[in-house]
Design a protein around this motif. Structure first.
Motif, short mmCIF file in Angstrom:
data_model
loop_
_atom_site.label_atom_id
_atom_site.label_comp_id
_atom_site.label_asym_id
_atom_site.label_seq_id
_atom_site.Cartn_x
_atom_site.Cartn_y
_atom_site.Cartn_z
N LYS A 208 63.51 43.34 82.69
CA LYS A 208 62.29 44.02 82.21
C LYS A 208 62.64 45.39 81.61
O LYS A 208 62.14 45.74 80.54
N GLN A 209 63.51 46.12 82.29
CA GLN A 209 63.90 47.44 81.76
C GLN A 209 64.58 47.30 80.40
O GLN A 209 64.38 48.12 79.50
N ALA A 210 65.38 46.24 80.26
CA ALA A 210 66.10 46.04 78.99
C ALA A 210 65.11 45.75 77.86
O ALA A 210 65.23 46.30 76.76
N VAL A 211 64.14 44.89 78.14
CA VAL A 211 63.16 44.56 77.10
C VAL A 211 62.29 45.78 76.78
O VAL A 211 61.93 46.01 75.62
N MET A 212 62.00 46.58 77.81
CA MET A 212 61.23 47.82 77.56
C MET A 212 62.02 48.78 76.68
O MET A 212 61.46 49.48 75.84
N GLU A 213 63.34 48.79 76.89
CA GLU A 213 64.19 49.67 76.06
C GLU A 213 64.10 49.23 74.59
O GLU A 213 63.99 50.08 73.69
N ILE A 214 64.13 47.92 74.37
CA ILE A 214 64.01 47.42 72.99
C ILE A 214 62.64 47.80 72.43
O ILE A 214 62.52 48.23 71.28
N ARG A 215 61.62 47.64 73.26
CA ARG A 215 60.27 47.97 72.78
C ARG A 215 60.16 49.44 72.41
O ARG A 215 59.58 49.80 71.38
N ARG A 216 60.75 50.30 73.25
CA ARG A 216 60.67 51.74 72.97
C ARG A 216 61.45 52.10 71.70
O ARG A 216 61.01 52.93 70.91
N GLU A 217 62.61 51.45 71.54
CA GLU A 217 63.47 51.81 70.39
C GLU A 217 63.00 51.19 69.08
O GLU A 217 63.13 51.78 68.02
N GLN A 218 62.49 49.95 69.16
CA GLN A 218 62.18 49.22 67.92
C GLN A 218 60.70 48.89 67.75
O GLN A 218 60.26 48.57 66.65
#
Lengths: 80, 248
Positions: free
Chosen positions: B72-82
């Protein structure tokens, strides 16, 4: 906008209801809050608070009041 | 103009084999690639080098696809960055063989935990982002043995058969949101995982491949690319075999 206002707005936008319908509202009590509407509501809450809800919590989100209880937990840290 | 110009893609199990080849192929086609690796290794330099030599970019993301919070944290990181996710390649997997009399509950759980649950976990997270944008392509890695079975692979083949079933169901459920879900079912591909079966079994299996040779990870990556790109925009719920005409 306060967290309470954000929370209410997510419900009203996702389920297309008025503020007067919020209190006591339960999952599947209205046509718009079916399983598809539920995922739309979750998306609206996640966008409003910049979170991603756990699957167990998505399943557990059974009413307007229950949602606030879930989001108040430490992992989400939303203060109402 | 690349086939994936500007597309944000997450490839799991990207440290080697098919996953690494897919991450590279996507970057060559202009994608913004997030390459998942389970254990923290120093792969940052490798992916940074890809970014230098390819039109796209690549970045390592270290997490275990089976772990809900880390994923979940990884997907949130993608969401925040992209702000979006266009393609998920569910490639992370494990393979262990055992004859029927030696299949333990632990072995079955291990195969299902990574090959099925890991994929479902990522599918849930990715589809939540894709539903909001009304588009997306998810590609699951199955296997020829999941479709046809293979002696000595009860647990592994069952888990890959489950991935095929999950693919078809998810395709139906997510189609109304504009999300396509397909799978690639490789045959005998020259990877470390495949070579673990031993030289003798490899020779016997190669004899059953119509094209007379093992496939390469790059050839599988090309099939994954087709399903990721708009070339396959009207394809969903399909299991694409990449096996050189193999029978097992």
């Amino acid at each position: 906008m306060t967290n309470q206002e954000k929370y209410n707005k997510a419900f009203m936008t996702a389920l297309e209801i008025t503020e007067g319908q919020l209190s006591g509202l339960k999952y599947q009590e209205i046509e718009a809050w079916d399983s598809v509407g539920h995922m739309g509501l979750v998306a609206a809450l996640e966008d409003a608070f910049d979170i991603m809800m756990d699957t167990d919590d998505i399943i557990d989100l059974s009413s307007y009041e229950k949602g606030m209880e879930i989001l108040s937990r430490e992992e989400y840290g939303i203060v109402f | 103009m690349g086939l994936l110009d500007g597309k944000v893609c997450l490839v799991t199990g990207a440290s080697r084999g098919i996953g690494a080849a897919t991450a590279r192929r996507f970057a060559e086609e202009g994608a913004v690639v997030y390459a998942n690796v389970r254990r923290p290794k120093n792969l940052d330099a490798y992916f940074e080098e890809l970014s230098v030599h390819c039109p796209g970019t690549a970045k390592a993301l270290y997490f275990d696809v089976r772990e809900g919070d880390a994923a979940k944290q990884a997907v949130m990181e993608i969401r925040r960055e992209q702000g979006r996710l266009d393609v998920l390649v569910n490639n992370a997997g494990v393979m262990k063989d055992a004859v029927i009399g030696m299949v333990s509950a632990g072995l079955v759980r291990e195969m299902y935990d990574t090959n099925l649950w890991g994929g479902v976990n990522m599918l849930q997270l990715a589809s939540k982002l894709m539903m909001r944008q009304g588009s997306g392509s998810i590609i699951n890695l199955c296997s020829i043995v999941g479709m046809e079975g293979n002696a000595g692979q009860t647990a592994y083949s069952a888990s890959k058969g489950a991935v095929a079933a999950m693919t078809k169901t998810a395709a139906k459920e997510l189609a109304p949101y504009g999300i396509r879900v397909n799978a690639v079912a490789p045959g005998m591909i020259d990877t470390d995982m495949y070579r673990s079966i031993g030289e003798e079994r490899m020779r016997a299996q190669i004899a059953k491949i119509g094209l007379g040779r093992l496939g390469t990870p790059e050839e599988v990556a090309d099939a994954v690319l087709f399903l990721a790109a708009d070339l396959s925009r009207y394809v969903t719920g399909e299991i694409l075999g990449v096996n050189g005409g193999a029978s097992i």
